[in-house]
Design an enzyme around this catalytic site. Structure first.
Site, PDB file in Angstrom:
ATOM      1  N   LYS A  78      -1.027   5.126   8.613  1.00 58.97           N
ATOM      2  CA  LYS A  78      -0.268   5.190   7.357  1.00 58.97           C
ATOM      3  C   LYS A  78      -1.216   5.394   6.177  1.00 58.97           C
ATOM      4  O   LYS A  78      -1.000   6.253   5.312  1.00 58.97           O
ATOM      5  CB  LYS A  78       0.531   3.903   7.162  1.00 58.97           C
ATOM      6  CG  LYS A  78       1.164   3.777   5.770  1.00 58.97           C
ATOM      7  CD  LYS A  78       1.611   2.354   5.477  1.00 58.97           C
ATOM      8  CE  LYS A  78       1.954   2.176   4.003  1.00 58.97           C
ATOM      9  NZ  LYS A  78       2.287   0.781   3.655  1.00 58.97           N
TER      10      LYS A  78
ATOM     11  N   THR B  85       0.863  -1.180   0.000  1.00 61.71           N
ATOM     12  CA  THR B  85       0.000   0.000   0.000  1.00 61.71           C
ATOM     13  C   THR B  85       0.899   1.229   0.000  1.00 61.71           C
ATOM     14  O   THR B  85       1.587   1.502   0.991  1.00 61.71           O
ATOM     15  CB  THR B  85      -0.926   0.016   1.225  1.00 61.71           C
ATOM     16  OG1 THR B  85      -1.805  -1.114   1.162  1.00 61.71           O
ATOM     17  CG2 THR B  85      -1.760   1.293   1.244  1.00 61.71           C
TER      18      THR B  85
ATOM     19  N   LYS C  64      -7.730   1.615  -2.771  1.00 55.73           N
ATOM     20  CA  LYS C  64      -7.373   1.193  -1.411  1.00 55.73           C
ATOM     21  C   LYS C  64      -7.425   2.356  -0.430  1.00 55.73           C
ATOM     22  O   LYS C  64      -7.998   2.236   0.669  1.00 55.73           O
ATOM     23  CB  LYS C  64      -5.962   0.578  -1.428  1.00 55.73           C
ATOM     24  CG  LYS C  64      -5.354   0.293  -0.054  1.00 55.73           C
ATOM     25  CD  LYS C  64      -6.077  -0.816   0.680  1.00 55.73           C
ATOM     26  CE  LYS C  64      -5.498  -1.041   2.097  1.00 55.73           C
ATOM     27  NZ  LYS C  64      -4.213  -1.746   2.085  1.00 55.73           N
TER      28      LYS C  64
END
Length: 293
Positions: free
Chosen positions: A245, A95, A170
């Site tokens: 994050k 990611t 995402k």
């Protein structure tokens, strides 16, 4: 179809993913800087290597699962593009930010590789069980080539669009998840302070308009709904540090795109404060501790 795969990055997610590839009949050449992770991969049936160069020799495809965009860039620039066989399929499941994903894919294409960005949703349990959801960015041809490999590690493989679209999907999804977990947590905390029995509140709201995945699949209250990290003192699951994050990536993307994300921004602020208070290792649903005061 690719049968021999180099898997780089065998952490909490990558270890289970590599093991599922082996279980589905792929030969996996595994590499990680951590010796314990390599040993676990070996026990799962992977061939363990102590250098990326060795892991990349003669493979049909390369799967990477790495911590951040800087490391992804370094691994591809310094290792994968140098040592992977010509024409090997490249799949990055990390990611990272959209710009880095697009840049690495552009480089890969120029060097004759098909490549997709394929970040995942589902967490450690889904990685181990082979039930991850993959959000995939890349050309139709690259997606078709990657789909059988990704399907061996997940229960849903969805083509989100062109290069970087997997990362875009995402971070939008996880921004929504972070914000809904905050809202779910504050609703339970308020219900508690109003004297409602929390199981009763769950029984009502899970069947009413307030229902969400954060409530019915990942309830932040111990003993309510299906078993979640809340039942294990918020150990395991999806760490607050990882949610933070993703929220930071979402905020950067929102700024670049000129998108107005007040709920996402507030969720990012709350998780920033929660992590800074020493809770980075707890599951992200532990944010309810903030609402409970």
């Amino acid at each position: 179809m690719a049968k021999r795969i180099a898997f780089i990055g065998l952490g909490n997610m990558g270890g289970g993913m590599a093991a599922n590839l082996v279980a589905k009949g792929f030969k996996v050449e595994a590499f990680d800087l951590d010796a314990a992770a390599l040993e676990r991969a070996k026990l799962a049936g992977c061939t363990a290597h102590t250098s990326i160069n060795a892991a990349l020799q003669g493979v049909d495809a390369v799967v990477t699962m790495l911590p951040n965009g800087t490391i992804v860039h370094n691994v591809f620039d310094n290792d994968v593009f140098k040592w992977a066989p010509a024409g090997a399929l490249l799949i990055d499941c990390s990611t990272i930010d959209v710009a880095t994903a697009r840049d690495v894919i552009t480089q890969a294409t120029a060097k004759g590789h098909q490549m997709v960005d394929a970040p995942v949703s589902g967490g450690i349990a889904a990685a181990n069980a082979g039930t991850l959801t993959f959000m995939v960015g890349g050309t139709d041809a690259a997606f078709a080539a990657a789909q059988p490999i990704l399907a061996a590690m997940g229960s849903a493989v969805i083509h989100a669009g062109g290069e970087g679209a997997g990362q875009a999907a995402k971070i939008c999804n996880n921004m929504l998840l972070g914000a809904t977990m905050v809202a779910t947590s504050e609703a339970f905390a308020m219900a508690e302070k109003l004297g409602l029995d929390l199981q009763t509140f769950y029984n009502i709201s899970s069947k009413a308009s307030g229902q969400s995945w954060s409530m019915t699949s990942y309830c932040p209250v111990a003993g309510v709904g299906p078993k979640t990290p809340a039942d294990n003192d918020y150990q395991g699951g999806f760490a607050t540090a990882l949610m933070l994050k993703d929220l930071r990536l979402a905020m950067a993307a929102a700024t670049d795109a000129g998108a107005d994300v007040p709920m996402g921004r507030r969720a990012a602020e709350l998780y920033e404060a929660f992590a800074s208070a020493g809770n980075a290792g707890l599951d992200f649903s532990a944010i309810i501790k903030t609402m409970r005061g």
